[in-house]
Design a protein around this motif. Structure first.
Motif, mmCIF file in Angstrom:
data_model
loop_
_atom_site.group_PDB
_atom_site.id
_atom_site.type_symbol
_atom_site.label_atom_id
_atom_site.label_comp_id
_atom_site.label_asym_id
_atom_site.label_seq_id
_atom_site.Cartn_x
_atom_site.Cartn_y
_atom_site.Cartn_z
ATOM 1 N N ALA A 111 -8.866 -1.339 -0.622
ATOM 2 C CA ALA A 111 -8.951 -2.478 -1.548
ATOM 3 C C ALA A 111 -8.423 -3.768 -0.866
ATOM 4 N N GLY A 164 -6.927 -0.228 -5.958
ATOM 5 C CA GLY A 164 -8.172 0.462 -5.663
ATOM 6 C C GLY A 164 -9.019 1.091 -6.730
ATOM 7 N N ALA A 171 -6.089 -4.483 -7.425
ATOM 8 C CA ALA A 171 -5.665 -4.218 -5.939
ATOM 9 C C ALA A 171 -5.105 -2.811 -5.778
ATOM 10 N N HIS A 227 -11.672 0.899 -9.377
ATOM 11 C CA HIS A 227 -12.718 0.120 -9.668
ATOM 12 C C HIS A 227 -13.221 0.796 -10.909
ATOM 13 N N SER A 283 -14.521 2.840 -1.065
ATOM 14 C CA SER A 283 -13.600 2.633 -2.141
ATOM 15 C C SER A 283 -12.756 3.628 -2.597
ATOM 16 N N ARG A 295 -4.449 -10.709 -0.099
ATOM 17 C CA ARG A 295 -5.932 -10.435 -0.066
ATOM 18 C C ARG A 295 -6.371 -10.773 1.413
ATOM 19 N N CYS A 312 0.928 -1.082 0.011
ATOM 20 C CA CYS A 312 0.031 -0.003 -0.144
ATOM 21 C C CYS A 312 0.875 1.232 -0.099
ATOM 22 N N VAL A 347 -11.026 -7.628 -8.125
ATOM 23 C CA VAL A 347 -10.998 -6.185 -7.642
ATOM 24 C C VAL A 347 -9.636 -5.780 -8.143
ATOM 25 N N ALA A 373 -11.154 -5.153 1.310
ATOM 26 C CA ALA A 373 -12.350 -5.448 0.705
ATOM 27 C C ALA A 373 -12.541 -6.907 0.402
ATOM 28 N N SER A 426 -10.436 5.244 -6.089
ATOM 29 C CA SER A 426 -9.872 5.027 -7.254
ATOM 30 C C SER A 426 -8.366 5.573 -7.159
ATOM 31 N N ARG A 473 -5.402 2.138 -1.228
ATOM 32 C CA ARG A 473 -5.133 0.595 -1.517
ATOM 33 C C ARG A 473 -5.400 -0.282 0.023
#
Length: 223
Positions: free
Chosen positions: A172, A188, A186, A190, A198, A214, A46, A184, A175, A200, A169
């Motif tokens: 994501a 973030g 990774a 979408h 969420s 994950r 992240c 999804v 999630a 982007s 991140r």
């Protein structure tokens, strides 16, 4: 992979009761119960600052996502200039999406090359609040604007974008898998656009975070 342990939380000794209470994401529950090394490894996907990852992991358990994101922000603000430079240096270079028109891909590559030549690291920007159709235009405009910055100014701007990317991140990372089984991305990003909790995020290479650890949903939990 995060693994919850029936022996209790590795840092606090609190019992691990299985599925989290309603309203607490299963991913956060697993993150809280992970070993220090597993949590730090996931957090490094992240934000690529070891001290940032260690600090965020060390403050577990988090009661909710807001507390985790606040800790992420605080750790980001506390990074030294050298740590920011190191985190930026580890962000990979990008390739424009294949779906973009040739002219747009060419312009984006040229803009990235100019940016990296000027500042010595990949261009990073958070796209929270922007529709996917606007991403390319926003990224190009961002690069062109930021090319006019002096190095100190741009380092400060990039540091804040890293902070925002880390938040996206993390969201994501925690999630649950989509109902459809479609992965999804990774980082973030979408395709349906921003939604509650969420993010982007446009980073140097959206495929770079595909290996992210994950956090699976709690087994047996209604889906």
């Amino acid at each position: 992979m995060f693994r919850a342990s029936n022996a209790g939380h590795p840092n606090t000794g609190r019992p691990d009761t299985g599925c989290p209470d309603p309203g607490r994401p299963a991913g956060l529950h697993r993150f809280n119960a992970a070993t220090d090394s597993a949590a730090e490894a996931a957090l490094l996907t992240c934000c690529r600052s070891p001290r940032w990852a260690q600090r965020v992991a060390a403050h577990r358990p988090y009661p909710d996502l807001d507390a985790l994101l606040a800790a992420s922000d605080e750790a980001s603000y506390d990074l030294t200039p050298a740590e920011i430079v190191g985190a930026l240096a580890d962000e990979p270079s990008s390739t424009p999406p294949h779906s973009a028109p040739l002219a747009a891909r060419t312009a984006l590559r040229a803009a990235h090359d100019a940016y990296e030549s000027s500042f010595g690291h990949a261009f990073v920007i958070s796209l929270d609040g922007h529709h996917p159709d606007e991403y390319l235009d926003h990224v190009l405009a961002g690069i062109r604007t930021r090319l006019s910055h002096d190095p100190d100014h741009e380092r400060a701007v990039a540091a804040d974008e890293l902070r925002r990317l880390a938040r996206a991140r993390i969201l994501a990372l925690l999630a649950p898998p989509p109902e459809t089984g479609t992965p999804v991305p990774a980082d973030g990003h979408h395709s349906s656009g921003p939604g509650p909790h969420s993010g982007s995020a446009y980073t140097a290479n959206s495929a770079d975070h595909a290996h992210r650890r994950r956090v699976p949903g709690c087994p047996g939990r209604p889906r």
